[in-house]
Write a protein that holds these residues in place. Structure first.
Motif, mmCIF file in Angstrom:
data_model
loop_
_atom_site.group_PDB
_atom_site.id
_atom_site.type_symbol
_atom_site.label_atom_id
_atom_site.label_comp_id
_atom_site.label_asym_id
_atom_site.label_seq_id
_atom_site.Cartn_x
_atom_site.Cartn_y
_atom_site.Cartn_z
ATOM 1 N N ARG A 158 0.828 -0.987 0.096
ATOM 2 C CA ARG A 158 -0.024 0.092 0.105
ATOM 3 C C ARG A 158 0.968 1.172 -0.064
ATOM 4 N N GLU A 195 -4.366 5.048 0.078
ATOM 5 C CA GLU A 195 -5.612 4.645 -0.175
ATOM 6 C C GLU A 195 -5.829 3.573 -1.338
ATOM 7 N N LYS A 196 -4.903 2.884 -1.831
ATOM 8 C CA LYS A 196 -4.897 1.764 -2.705
ATOM 9 C C LYS A 196 -3.994 0.752 -2.432
ATOM 10 N N ARG A 237 -2.125 -2.370 -3.832
ATOM 11 C CA ARG A 237 -1.279 -2.681 -5.047
ATOM 12 C C ARG A 237 -0.821 -4.262 -5.118
ATOM 13 N N TYR A 257 -3.310 -2.051 -9.302
ATOM 14 C CA TYR A 257 -4.089 -1.433 -8.217
ATOM 15 C C TYR A 257 -5.180 -2.434 -7.989
ATOM 16 N N GLU A 271 -9.563 0.364 -3.844
ATOM 17 C CA GLU A 271 -9.416 1.885 -3.215
ATOM 18 C C GLU A 271 -9.988 2.023 -2.030
ATOM 19 N N ARG A 311 -12.763 3.974 0.233
ATOM 20 C CA ARG A 311 -14.069 4.509 -0.176
ATOM 21 C C ARG A 311 -14.373 5.820 0.568
ATOM 22 N N ARG A 359 -8.982 5.173 3.912
ATOM 23 C CA ARG A 359 -7.732 4.822 3.590
ATOM 24 C C ARG A 359 -7.748 3.134 3.794
#
Ligand code: BMA
Length: 322
Positions: free
Chosen positions: A156, A170-171, A173, A188, A191, A193, A200
């Motif tokens: 992340r 916030e993503k 990977r 990725y 995510e 929301r 996050r």
């Protein structure tokens, strides 16, 4: 859905007893890595002393609830080959990959955070064998087996949202590698929301293999409460042969700070899962719907909590995505 153990918090600062000055009367113990080997549950504890220094300490248990804790600090050899100055080594996530016991560690250095992968020699000694060194990143978890001949890892990458805030992201990977060292970005997957419980996000413990896919617990942070972020846990499901494909994700959190030891402490309102064990796994590495899952989590960055559920409950919750 997750039932807290009645002995919670199962490990507190008072359980750390050692002659070492670094482990004398420590401040907190939280965010443990977990694995079962030969019927014993092993944890790597993140211990913070009154210098706000971080030490990793090994603990072992027959029942997964009552732990005996080593008096020594775990050594990670080879870190010095990669970094000049290291501030903290923390949040261990332990995975057995093809007979190698590996841990992914977050390492705070001058320029941010890197992920280091170390292999166990014995419980006190680990050797660095790889890592993700290019970007500032955290929350690394390794898949327990190679897929298509490649190791797979979720991380992340961190964003620095403002100079006053700690880096967060916030993503989630997905990366792959043949060597544990040179990682290729697959893409990725998930995510945050905005406005909801998981603005996050970051992976929690390593993936669990089920017949429906790779099951993962993650943490989500609600940041819309001004100065008081709330760390909660949820779950998601990835395709077994193509882990870049997200099959499900919980709409609601499955664990949130409610008990006093989760609401109050060094960082209030935090449940942060990093360790997980499953009581029943078959020869091919699959867990069953009624397998019991034990989730070890840091509470308020101060103590360790344990909560249990089943694989079936978690898979069901992953189908509630909106
Ligand atoms: C995250 C990480 C964790 C910590 C959590 C709550 O960003 O730093 O190690 O437990 O915040 O403070």
């Amino acid at each position: 859905m997750l039932i807290r153990n009645p002995n919670n918090p199962i490990i507190t600062r008072k359980d750390i007893i050692s002659e070492l000055p670094e482990l004398n009367d420590v401040s907190s113990v939280f965010n443990p890595g977990a694995i079962v080997i030969d019927g014993e549950t092993h944890l790597l504890l993140r211990v913070q002393n009154r210098g706000r220094e971080t030490c990793l300490v090994h603990a072992v248990s027959r029942d997964g609830i009552n732990f005996s804790i080593d008096e020594d600090i775990v050594k990670v050899h080879g870190l010095e080959d990669h970094f000049e100055k290291i501030y903290h080594v923390y949040d261990p996530r332990i995975t057995m990959v093809e007979d190698k016991l590996l841990v992914v560690l977050a390492v705070d250095i001058e320029t941010g955070c890197k992920l280091v992968i170390a292999e166990m020699k014995d419980w006190q000694n680990w050797q660095v064998v790889g890592g993700v060194f290019d970007v500032d990143t955290r929350n690394g978890v390794l898949f327990p087996e190679k897929i298509d001949g490649h190791y797979h890892l979720l991380d992340r990458p961190n964003l620095k949202l403002s100079s006053s805030e700690p880096a967060s992201g916030e993503k989630i990977r997905l990366l792959k590698s043949t060597s544990l060292n040179d990682w290729t970005e697959v893409g990725y997957l998930l995510e945050g929301r905005p406005h909801y419980w998981d603005e996050r996000i970051g992976s929690g413990p390593p993936p669990i293999k089920t017949h429906e896919g790779w099951l993962l617990i993650y943490h989500g942070v609600a940041t819309h409460f001004g100065s008081s972020n709330i760390y909660q846990a949820g779950a998601f499901l990835l395709h077994l042969n193509n882990p870049a494909k997200v099959l499900g994700r919980t709409r609601y959190n499955i664990l949130e700070p409610r008990e006093m030891y989760e609401l109050v402490g060094q960082v209030p309102n935090v449940v942060f899962p990093t360790g997980l064990t499953v009581d029943e796994i078959d020869e091919a590495g699959f867990s069953m719907p009624d397998s019991v899952v034990s989730l070890y989590y840091g509470a308020a960055d101060t103590v360790i909590g344990l909560a249990t559920t089943t694989i079936g409950e978690l898979l069901g919750a992953c189908r509630t995505v909106n």
